[in-house]
Design an enzyme around this catalytic site. Structure first.
Site, PDB file in Angstrom:
ATOM      1  N   ASP A  99     -10.157  -5.632  -3.329  1.00  8.10           N
ATOM      2  CA  ASP A  99      -9.590  -4.573  -2.488  1.00  8.10           C
ATOM      3  C   ASP A  99     -10.488  -3.341  -2.592  1.00  8.10           C
ATOM      4  OD1 ASP A  99      -8.011  -2.416  -1.514  1.00  8.10           O
ATOM      5  OD2 ASP A  99      -6.160  -3.470  -2.039  1.00  8.10           O
TER       6      ASP A  99
ATOM      7  N   HIS B 238      -7.342  -6.087   0.907  1.00  3.83           N
ATOM      8  CA  HIS B 238      -6.161  -5.243   1.122  1.00  3.83           C
ATOM      9  C   HIS B 238      -5.335  -5.699   2.334  1.00  3.83           C
ATOM     10  CE1 HIS B 238      -4.075  -1.486   0.107  1.00  3.83           C
ATOM     11  NE2 HIS B 238      -4.026  -1.151   1.378  1.00  3.83           N
TER      12      HIS B 238
ATOM     13  N   SER C  73       0.831  -1.197   0.000  1.00  2.74           N
ATOM     14  CA  SER C  73       0.000   0.000   0.000  1.00  2.74           C
ATOM     15  C   SER C  73       0.874   1.259   0.000  1.00  2.74           C
ATOM     16  CB  SER C  73      -0.971  -0.057   1.189  1.00  2.74           C
ATOM     17  OG  SER C  73      -2.014   0.870   1.032  1.00  2.74           O
TER      18      SER C  73
END
Length: 285
Positions: free
Chosen positions: A229, A262, A152
């Protein structure tokens, strides 16, 4: 204040050791923690190549070490894992903890230009201070053989740091990276506050902007992205990076993994592929 690392934790895992250290960082002006996973050593003189892992928003140096399961393959491949924290801590700058996506736990791996956030220099910490600290204090680490990965915000950090320092890293990979921060809310908020209003300053920390400067990069960039996600379409924008790589003739393996989100459940599912991707590059002369 002691800039030398002090061991504050140790746990055996897959024959090696997760060790946690703290030290005073002159770059950031505060005490920082980081983790190293040392694989089992075949001899007293053996040196391990290193893989830096940059974590995402809200994370510390512990998330990857506790949740990823990366140590199993790192142990068998003989790679040391280095997990730094994600921002300075304990500076008590006004507003540093007002939101989860900026300030503490959200350093974005940039060198801030705004006076208020002058201690937020995670780029220099990761690229300069930490490698030298490791080289000076851990003879078993071969810091000249390094690769970089992340998740991320940390995926953004890994990609931009790699592209700006091709002489320092053998390979790069990322999970669900923020590849085009100048065009998403997380990036715009962070860059406005840390860097100011200059779009050219922003582009220096945007992987999609940076890739256009590189033609015929030889090493393949590996990215895994979860299909479910919730941040995929408004924050992560992998298709933008894919288009930029295609235009620049840069080899990219972007894998959209159906059904995955995620989280570290996603990361732990595919982390072995990433460790092996880096092991292959780190074995090259």
């Amino acid at each position: 204040m002691d800039t030398k690392p002090t061991e504050i934790g140790s746990s055996k895992m897959f024959g090696g050791y997760n060790k946690r250290y703290k030290h005073f960082s002159p770059t950031l002006g505060c005490s920082m923690n980081f983790h190293v996973y040392f694989p089992p050593s075949p001899s007293a003189s053996h040196k391990f190549p290193v893989l830096y892992w940059l974590s995402g928003l809200t994370c510390t140096d512990e998330n990857f070490i506790i949740k990823s399961g990366a140590q199993r393959v790192a142990s068998s491949e003989g790679i040391a894992l280095i997990a730094p924290d994600t921002s300075p801590r304990g500076l008590n700058v006004e507003g540093e903890a007002d939101s989860w996506d900026f300030g503490v736990g959200a350093g974005f791996y940039v060198n801030a230009k705004q006076e208020k956030w002058k201690n937020w220099r995670m780029y220099d910490y990761v690229v300069k201070e930490l490698p030298k600290l490791l080289s000076d204090n851990f003879p078993q680490l071969e810091t000249s053989k390094a690769s970089i990965s992340g998740h991320s915000m940390g995926g953004h950090g890994a990609l931009t740091i790699y592209l700006k320092n091709l002489d320092k890293y053998k390979s790069v990979s990322a999970f669900a990276p923020i590849v085009n921060p100048i065009n998403c809310a997380w990036g715009q908020k962070a860059f406005t506050n840390y860097l100011g209003g200059s779009k050219s300053d922003w582009e220096e920390y945007d992987a999609t902007s940076l890739i256009a400067k590189f033609h015929d990069l030889s090493a393949t960039i590996l990215i895994d992205q979860g299909g479910d996600d919730k941040f995929l379409h408004d924050q992560l924008l992998p298709h933008k990076f894919e288009e930029a790589c295609r235009s620049a003739n840069v080899p990219l393996l972007l894998r959209l993994q159906a059904g995955y989100d995620h989280s570290y459940y996603f990361i732990s599912t595919f982390i072995d592929d990433h460790i092996r991707h880096h092991a292959q590059a780190l074995r090259l002369p």
